[in-house]
Design an enzyme around this catalytic site. Structure first.
Site, mmCIF file in Angstrom:
data_model
loop_
_atom_site.group_PDB
_atom_site.id
_atom_site.type_symbol
_atom_site.label_atom_id
_atom_site.label_comp_id
_atom_site.label_asym_id
_atom_site.label_seq_id
_atom_site.Cartn_x
_atom_site.Cartn_y
_atom_site.Cartn_z
ATOM 1 N N GLU A 1 3.591 -3.622 12.353
ATOM 2 C CA GLU A 1 2.631 -2.538 12.107
ATOM 3 C C GLU A 1 1.508 -3.178 11.314
ATOM 4 O O GLU A 1 1.677 -3.520 10.143
ATOM 5 C CB GLU A 1 3.294 -1.389 11.356
ATOM 6 C CG GLU A 1 2.504 -0.089 11.448
ATOM 7 C CD GLU A 1 1.426 0.007 10.391
ATOM 8 O OE1 GLU A 1 0.254 -0.262 10.734
ATOM 9 O OE2 GLU A 1 1.743 0.341 9.249
ATOM 10 N N CYS B 1 -3.824 1.758 6.626
ATOM 11 C CA CYS B 1 -4.252 1.250 7.930
ATOM 12 C C CYS B 1 -4.640 2.377 8.881
ATOM 13 O O CYS B 1 -5.270 2.123 9.912
ATOM 14 C CB CYS B 1 -3.175 0.367 8.547
ATOM 15 S SG CYS B 1 -1.530 1.041 8.449
ATOM 16 N N GLU C 1 7.883 2.646 15.340
ATOM 17 C CA GLU C 1 8.816 3.046 14.289
ATOM 18 C C GLU C 1 8.883 4.560 14.247
ATOM 19 O O GLU C 1 8.062 5.253 14.846
ATOM 20 C CB GLU C 1 8.366 2.488 12.937
ATOM 21 C CG GLU C 1 8.360 0.966 12.885
ATOM 22 C CD GLU C 1 7.966 0.425 11.529
ATOM 23 O OE1 GLU C 1 8.875 0.102 10.743
ATOM 24 O OE2 GLU C 1 6.753 0.305 11.259
ATOM 25 N N ASN D 1 0.810 -1.223 0.000
ATOM 26 C CA ASN D 1 0.000 0.000 0.000
ATOM 27 C C ASN D 1 0.844 1.275 0.000
ATOM 28 O O ASN D 1 0.461 2.274 -0.595
ATOM 29 C CB ASN D 1 -1.006 0.002 1.155
ATOM 30 C CG ASN D 1 -0.361 -0.024 2.516
ATOM 31 O OD1 ASN D 1 0.684 -0.649 2.717
ATOM 32 N ND2 ASN D 1 -0.984 0.626 3.484
#
Length: 451
Positions: free
Chosen positions: A227, A261, A430, A129
């Protein structure tokens, strides 16, 4: 061979050799050898090479963006931002190389210090994505901290990753230190996860696959950062600037065709302004320009694949209640902007991650009800709160179980600040000022000063 399709036309853009398990094994050996030399490079020189890599990315920014348009169907504006984000991440990480310091801890009888040492070889499994920036989220700080990186891009989007690896070599990054291994998740991905020579796995993708990777890493006591999915709320209170909230709503879930997301796909609106909000938001959704991602005027492109298109369709009732925009017909994986109303809060579209240009709008009564609805999901990645009341903004931010919240904004990701999720949205963080330390071991050394 992997076939790379243009999602807007369904034409084959390229074919790429698929990495085998044996090739992963050989890549790990090369990476381990390169990493030992890289870790010994003086910090200033390591930072200088990373900045050269950033310059190389900047010089080829348009080329990388056009590749992203062709392989991922991203709008050209988004793709240029993504390439620029890779450049900025490399610069940011380079700035941390000479500041990656340990501590001196007061203890009796001597001197105690901590030393941050690189892990070794890091495996990065990147999604389709946002192929470029998310790969760089891990690659840039891992390299800066003295590690080697093996990057497995998604099967559908390997081209920008392969080009970045070429640019790294041209910039002077040592051979073998940053390798790209295109391939199937069940082959190349599993080989990376299971290899004893890989010290850490960074994975971005679905919660289902993340759990599988976590289980395999647990068996080997291997570090992992995950993630994963999201079902982020967009909470609109009656005291907010309703016009601003409505104007910002369409692209909060339509950017990248909803394949994000952090997409605000659960729009929670206080009941007293619910009808007014729908009146304000509908024209914005209906007017979103969906089409050729290479066109500068396009706001939303196609979905990534036929399979993703079919998956998104399953979430939208045949008898649509809500607002729908327009999308092209013919070749390409197109789905129109869609806002669903009159859904039960437990309906699949209201609580599962659709990963497409579909959102639901639900009414709430008061602050407690808003928090209850916001937390009524297994995910906890991001979200937005619209209010003029600072006290309410703080209270609700503290009460919503999510890792990244914005007040009167839909911003989720900045490379200066930490990013990650609660609950089944992931594990670890992150980006941000501590990004490099996530790729280090802490070694404690005590030096006796007693005679």
């Amino acid at each position: 061979m992997l076939q790379v399709l243009n999602p807007a036309t369904e034409e084959v853009v390229a074919t790429v050799p698929s990495t085998t398990a044996a090739e992963v094994d050989a890549a790990v050996a090369r990476a381990a050898a390169a990493q030992r030399h890289w870790a010994a490079v003086a910090p200033a020189d390591r930072a200088r090479l990373l900045r050269r890599f950033a310059v190389a990315v900047d010089e080829h920014l348009e080329e990388l963006a056009q590749l992203e348009v062709r392989e991922a169907g991203h709008t050209i504006g988004n793709a240029r931002w993504e390439a620029g984000n890779v450049r900025d991440l490399l610069d940011f990480a380079a700035g941390g190389v000479e500041r990656l310091s340990g501590r001196q801890i007061p203890v009796p009888g001597g001197l105690d210090i901590t030393i941050l040492e690189p892990l070794g070889v890091v495996g990065v499994i990147a999604p389709w994505n946002f192929p470029m920036p998310i790969a760089a989220w891990a690659t840039a700080p891992a390299l800066a901290a003295g590690n080697a990186v093996l990057l497995k891009p998604a099967e559908t989007t390997p081209l920008t990753a392969l080009r970045l690896a070429e640019l790294a070599l041209e910039a002077g990054i040592p051979q073998g230190l940053f390798q790209v291994l295109p391939g199937e998740g069940a082959v190349a991905g599993d080989a990376l996860v299971e290899h004893p020579g890989v010290a850490k796995i960074v994975f971005t993708g679905s919660t289902r696959v993340g759990k599988q990777i976590m289980a395999k890493c647990a068996d080997r006591v291997k570090r992992v950062t995950l993630e994963l999915g999201g079902k982020s709320p967009n909470i609109v209170f009656a005291d907010s600037d309703l016009e601003a909230a409505a104007a910002a709503t369409p692209m909060s879930f339509l950017d990248n065709a909803g394949q994000d997301c952090c997409a605000r796909t659960r729009i929670l609106v206080q009941r007293s302004v619910y009808d007014r909000f729908l009146d304000l938001v509908a024209p914005g959704i209906e007017s979103v320009v969906v089409g050729d991602p290479a066109d500068e005027k396009t706001q939303m492109g196609p979905l990534i694949s036929r399979a993703q298109l079919e998956r998104v369709r399953t979430y939208v009732p045949e008898e649509l209640k809500g607002v729908r925009g327009a999308a092209p017909e013919g070749p390409g994986f197109w789905f129109p902007p869609t806002l669903l109303t009159d859904l039960d809060p437990g309906a699949p579209a209201a609580c599962e991650e659709v990963f497409g240009p579909v959102a639901v709008v639900l009414p709430f009564e008061d602050e407690d009800d808003a928090v209850r609805l916001a937390n009524a999901t297994e995910y906890g990645l991001s979200g937005s709160i619209w209010t003029r009341d600072v006290g309410r903004a703080i209270r609700v931010s503290r009460a919503v179980a999510a890792g990244n919240l914005s007040v009167n904004s839909h911003s989720s990701v900045r490379y200066w600040t930490p990013f990650g999720g609660y609950k089944q949205s992931g594990l670890g963080r992150e980006l941000g000022p501590d990004a490099l330390t996530a790729f280090t071991e802490t070694k404690n050394v005590f030096i006796s000063t007693e005679a």
